[in-house]
Design a protein around this motif. Structure first.
Motif, mmCIF file in Angstrom:
data_model
loop_
_atom_site.group_PDB
_atom_site.id
_atom_site.type_symbol
_atom_site.label_atom_id
_atom_site.label_comp_id
_atom_site.label_asym_id
_atom_site.label_seq_id
_atom_site.Cartn_x
_atom_site.Cartn_y
_atom_site.Cartn_z
ATOM 1 N N ASP A 90 0.842 -1.192 0.000
ATOM 2 C CA ASP A 90 0.000 0.000 0.000
ATOM 3 C C ASP A 90 0.884 1.250 0.000
ATOM 4 O OD1 ASP A 90 -2.222 -1.691 0.292
ATOM 5 O OD2 ASP A 90 -2.121 -1.573 2.488
ATOM 6 N N VAL A 91 0.363 2.327 -0.585
ATOM 7 C CA VAL A 91 1.084 3.608 -0.603
ATOM 8 C C VAL A 91 0.096 4.719 -0.272
ATOM 9 C CG1 VAL A 91 2.337 5.276 -2.022
ATOM 10 C CG2 VAL A 91 2.800 2.829 -2.288
ATOM 11 N N ARG B 256 -1.656 -5.521 -6.419
ATOM 12 C CA ARG B 256 -2.977 -5.605 -5.808
ATOM 13 C C ARG B 256 -3.051 -4.830 -4.500
ATOM 14 N NH1 ARG B 256 -1.681 -10.822 -4.953
ATOM 15 N NH2 ARG B 256 0.222 -10.170 -6.017
ATOM 16 N N GLY B 257 -2.281 -3.759 -4.375
ATOM 17 C CA GLY B 257 -2.299 -2.961 -3.162
ATOM 18 C C GLY B 257 -3.344 -1.860 -3.192
ATOM 19 N N ARG B 258 -3.250 -0.969 -2.219
ATOM 20 C CA ARG B 258 -4.157 0.167 -2.096
ATOM 21 C C ARG B 258 -3.338 1.463 -2.094
ATOM 22 N NH1 ARG B 258 -6.677 -2.062 3.456
ATOM 23 N NH2 ARG B 258 -4.426 -2.302 3.738
ATOM 24 N N ALA B 259 -3.989 2.542 -2.516
ATOM 25 C CA ALA B 259 -3.333 3.847 -2.502
ATOM 26 C C ALA B 259 -4.363 4.922 -2.219
ATOM 27 C CB ALA B 259 -2.625 4.121 -3.831
ATOM 28 N N GLN B 260 -3.957 5.927 -1.446
ATOM 29 C CA GLN B 260 -4.819 7.071 -1.161
ATOM 30 C C GLN B 260 -3.970 8.329 -1.075
ATOM 31 O OE1 GLN B 260 -7.054 7.094 2.569
ATOM 32 N NE2 GLN B 260 -8.701 8.292 1.653
ATOM 33 N N PRO C 172 -5.436 -2.912 -8.115
ATOM 34 C CA PRO C 172 -5.330 -1.995 -6.976
ATOM 35 C C PRO C 172 -6.645 -1.280 -6.699
ATOM 36 C CG PRO C 172 -4.434 -0.969 -8.929
ATOM 37 C CD PRO C 172 -4.803 -2.371 -9.323
ATOM 38 N N THR C 173 -6.746 -0.722 -5.488
ATOM 39 C CA THR C 173 -7.857 0.146 -5.101
ATOM 40 C C THR C 173 -7.284 1.518 -4.764
ATOM 41 O OG1 THR C 173 -9.106 -1.735 -4.217
ATOM 42 C CG2 THR C 173 -9.770 0.467 -3.497
ATOM 43 N N ILE C 174 -7.752 2.539 -5.462
ATOM 44 C CA ILE C 174 -7.168 3.882 -5.354
ATOM 45 C C ILE C 174 -8.272 4.896 -5.073
ATOM 46 C CG2 ILE C 174 -5.936 5.704 -6.600
ATOM 47 C CD1 ILE C 174 -4.581 3.460 -8.219
ATOM 48 N N TYR C 175 -8.081 5.713 -4.053
ATOM 49 C CA TYR C 175 -8.997 6.797 -3.708
ATOM 50 C C TYR C 175 -8.214 8.110 -3.600
ATOM 51 C CZ TYR C 175 -13.271 4.150 -2.679
ATOM 52 O OH TYR C 175 -14.412 3.395 -2.788
ATOM 53 N N ASN C 176 -8.844 9.185 -4.065
ATOM 54 C CA ASN C 176 -8.336 10.554 -3.866
ATOM 55 C C ASN C 176 -7.035 10.801 -4.609
ATOM 56 O OD1 ASN C 176 -9.660 9.698 -0.930
ATOM 57 N ND2 ASN C 176 -10.340 11.683 -1.702
ATOM 58 N N ALA C 177 -7.180 11.163 -5.879
ATOM 59 C CA ALA C 177 -6.010 11.459 -6.713
ATOM 60 C C ALA C 177 -6.244 12.743 -7.494
ATOM 61 C CB ALA C 177 -5.718 10.310 -7.665
ATOM 62 N N THR C 178 -5.226 13.590 -7.562
ATOM 63 C CA THR C 178 -5.206 14.773 -8.413
ATOM 64 C C THR C 178 -4.158 14.542 -9.491
ATOM 65 O OG1 THR C 178 -5.883 16.270 -6.626
ATOM 66 C CG2 THR C 178 -4.755 17.252 -8.517
ATOM 67 N N LEU C 179 -4.586 14.505 -10.757
ATOM 68 C CA LEU C 179 -3.696 14.229 -11.880
ATOM 69 C C LEU C 179 -3.671 15.450 -12.792
ATOM 70 C CD1 LEU C 179 -4.958 10.620 -12.738
ATOM 71 C CD2 LEU C 179 -3.126 11.267 -11.160
ATOM 72 N N LEU C 180 -2.509 16.090 -12.903
ATOM 73 C CA LEU C 180 -2.335 17.301 -13.703
ATOM 74 C C LEU C 180 -1.294 17.038 -14.784
ATOM 75 C CD1 LEU C 180 -2.197 19.898 -10.796
ATOM 76 C CD2 LEU C 180 -4.185 19.287 -12.173
ATOM 77 N N GLY C 181 -1.683 17.231 -16.047
ATOM 78 C CA GLY C 181 -0.781 16.957 -17.160
ATOM 79 C C GLY C 181 0.142 18.114 -17.461
ATOM 80 N N VAL C 182 -0.339 19.123 -18.189
ATOM 81 C CA VAL C 182 0.481 20.277 -18.535
ATOM 82 C C VAL C 182 -0.288 21.547 -18.209
ATOM 83 C CG1 VAL C 182 1.731 19.053 -20.343
ATOM 84 C CG2 VAL C 182 -0.331 20.326 -20.923
ATOM 85 N N ASN C 183 0.451 22.603 -18.043
ATOM 86 C CA ASN C 183 -0.144 23.909 -17.761
ATOM 87 C C ASN C 183 -0.095 24.733 -19.037
ATOM 88 O OD1 ASN C 183 -1.136 26.183 -16.471
ATOM 89 N ND2 ASN C 183 0.895 26.883 -15.850
ATOM 90 N N GLY D 250 -9.260 0.207 7.961
ATOM 91 C CA GLY D 250 -8.015 0.555 8.615
ATOM 92 C C GLY D 250 -7.011 1.293 7.774
ATOM 93 N N PHE D 251 -6.979 1.082 6.450
ATOM 94 C CA PHE D 251 -5.992 1.795 5.624
ATOM 95 C C PHE D 251 -6.519 3.135 5.160
ATOM 96 C CE2 PHE D 251 -4.473 2.922 1.361
ATOM 97 C CZ PHE D 251 -3.118 3.120 1.638
#
Length: 497
Positions: free
Chosen positions: A240-241, A261-265, A302-313, A464-465
């Motif tokens: 997890d990360v 197969r981990g988790r990330a938040q 994986p299971t992923i919650y809460n991500a901000t993905l910004l490509g280019v400005n 818990g995670f």
């Protein structure tokens, strides 16, 4: 110090009194934090690190160049057969590596790198860091993967009996096994900057690479910046990360393959204006296409919650800002609460051309099975500042009437998926500046603006995670939702926030 504490106290008083913020801590660089690392004596490290040792904060540890670009500095043994060697790194320690060096925590070894907000641990090169000025940080573990060579002992349910193990790209060591709870150590308040060595178009090193790393490993509060290849890449495993910020990597920010197969938040990805690729690139077995088996198990999931993905400005060109999320090659995943801005396409669901050789299905056939079954699911998110919300894949030629997305009548699979009200995905949301405080400044602020139209998203699962209260979209909460709203990356990442 006491002045920082006073600033924070003034912020609280102003907020509670309904007054303008007099001292915006989030935008204030904390003076002297960097300077304290310089002027320390240097200590040259001999490789491999075969016995347990500690790096102390009162020295700068220098790992000089090896004989060639493929040289690594291993903790334990590169073949994973060594004793339980532990590298302990004190908070505030700086480690400088030569341009041909990569630090590999071998299978059955551990790293215990536990920094603090005030004293993060930094892996970098000598002088001013730049993209690719040293190799990268690798952790090799004993968790399960879906590619490699079968070995003993047997693993339940696998034909042929043996657990799989593989050798990492660029000779970065043996990884894989049958222990999904394996423990490779702890990374906390750690910065990896300037990493990435490229040998060929498909053989390269990343900022932080997690190869068959198990769930007993703790990775929380990590920044990867100025990478030449991917920011963080998972090769199988179950680790997890949490709280991960990738800034200006030249390839993908987050990449998984081999059955992770981990988790990330709480993920933040900020690209750059030349040469950057995807916010997320996801595969099951294969690496950059090729003749690969999309049905390999265990599948990436994986299971992923809460991500901000910004490509280019700014303007998106032929060489910048590919995809917010490139989900392909039969990966499974559960992705929720996302913001995606500044890419050619916010979402691309794809598959490799070799899928036919294994499944008898057309190119999109393998990935459509996952999308239709809901084992690949993207819900609750906002897309904006992209050339298109979806990349415009054609319909699945199988023409299965029961397929809710891949048997659509239009020519854009992703647009059909995004438009389905059940997925709570909203396109055409304008520029990132309409929703985030100031994500592209020298000292960025990724918080949601109090006036942003982004609505409440979904509650993360209990167990818990995940922080179940993070019901917002993106990797950082809305501005001024609490009395003291210091973002989780504030105070320890580069540049100091």
């Amino acid at each position: 110090n006491v002045f920082d504490a006073l600033d924070i106290a003034n912020d609280v008083a102003a907020f509670l009194g309904g007054l303008p913020d007099p001292t915006p801590v989030v935008r204030s660089v904390i003076p002297g934090r960097e300077a304290s690392q310089f002027g320390r004596p240097t200590s040259t490290v001999s490789c491999p690190i075969a016995a347990s040792r500690t790096f102390f904060r009162d020295s700068i540890y220098v790992i000089p160049n090896g004989a060639s670009a493929t040289d690594i500095c291993s903790v334990g043994t590169n073949d994973g057969a060594g004793a339980n060697t532990v590298l302990t790194i004190q908070a505030g320690t700086r480690i400088e590596l030569g341009s041909t060096r990569t630090l590999v925590i071998g299978r059955n070894a551990q790293i215990q790198a536990i920094g603090t907000v005030a004293e993060p641990i930094t892996f970098t090169c000598s002088g001013v860091p730049s993209n690719g000025c040293w190799g990268g940080l690798y952790l090799n573990g004993n968790a399960t993967v879906n590619n490699g060579t079968a070995t003993s002992p047997a693993i339940t349910g696998r034909q042929g009996g043996g657990a799989l193990e593989a050798i990492g790209e660029g000779n970065t060591g043996l990884y894989g096994g049958n222990t999904d709870t394996d423990n490779s150590g702890t990374l906390k308040f750690v910065i990896v900057e300037g990493a990435g060595t490229i040998f060929t178009g498909t053989a390269e090193r990343n900022g932080l690479t997690l190869q068959a790393v198990g769930s007993g490993t703790s990775i929380d509060y990590v920044q990867v910046r100025l990478g030449r290849d991917d920011g963080i890449e998972w090769f199988g495993g179950t680790v997890d990360v949490k709280h991960a910020y990738v800034d200006e990597s030249w390839d993908d920010s987050f990449d998984w393959v081999g059955g992770w197969r981990g988790r990330a938040q709480y993920l933040i990805s900020r690209g750059c204006n030349t040469g950057c690729d995807n916010g997320i690139e996801a595969d099951n077995f294969g690496i950059d296409g090729g003749n690969v088996d999309p049905e390999a198990t265990p599948k990436s999931n994986p299971t992923i919650y809460n991500a901000t993905l910004l490509g280019v400005n700014g303007a998106i060109t032929a060489t910048t800002g590919f995809h917010g999320m490139l989900l392909r090659q039969n990966t499974n995943a559960t992705i929720r609460n996302i913001l995606v801005f500044g890419y050619k396409a916010g979402l691309d669901v794809d598959s490799t051309g070799q899928a036919t050789a294994y499944t008898g299905l057309p190119v999109l056939g393998a990935i459509c099975n996952q999308l239709n079954a809901g084992t690949l699911s993207v819900q609750f998110g906002y897309f904006g500042q992209n050339t298109a919300d979806g990349d415009g894949d054609a319909a699945d030629p199988r023409g299965l009437a029961a397929a809710p997305y891949c048997n659509h009548t239009g020519a854009n699979l992703e647009a059909t998926y995004i438009a389905d009200a059940a997925n709570n995905l909203f396109g055409g949301q304008g520029n990132a500046s309409a929703h985030l405080v100031d994500p592209w400044s020298a000292v960025p602020d990724f918080r949601l603006l109090s006036g942003s139209s982004v609505a409440t998203c979904s509650a993360p699962p209990s167990g818990g995670f995940f922080d179940t209260g993070a019901t917002y979209c993106g990797g950082v909460p809305r501005q001024n939702t609490v009395a003291v709203n210091l973002p989780w990356y504030s105070g320890w990442t580069v540049p100091r926030n």
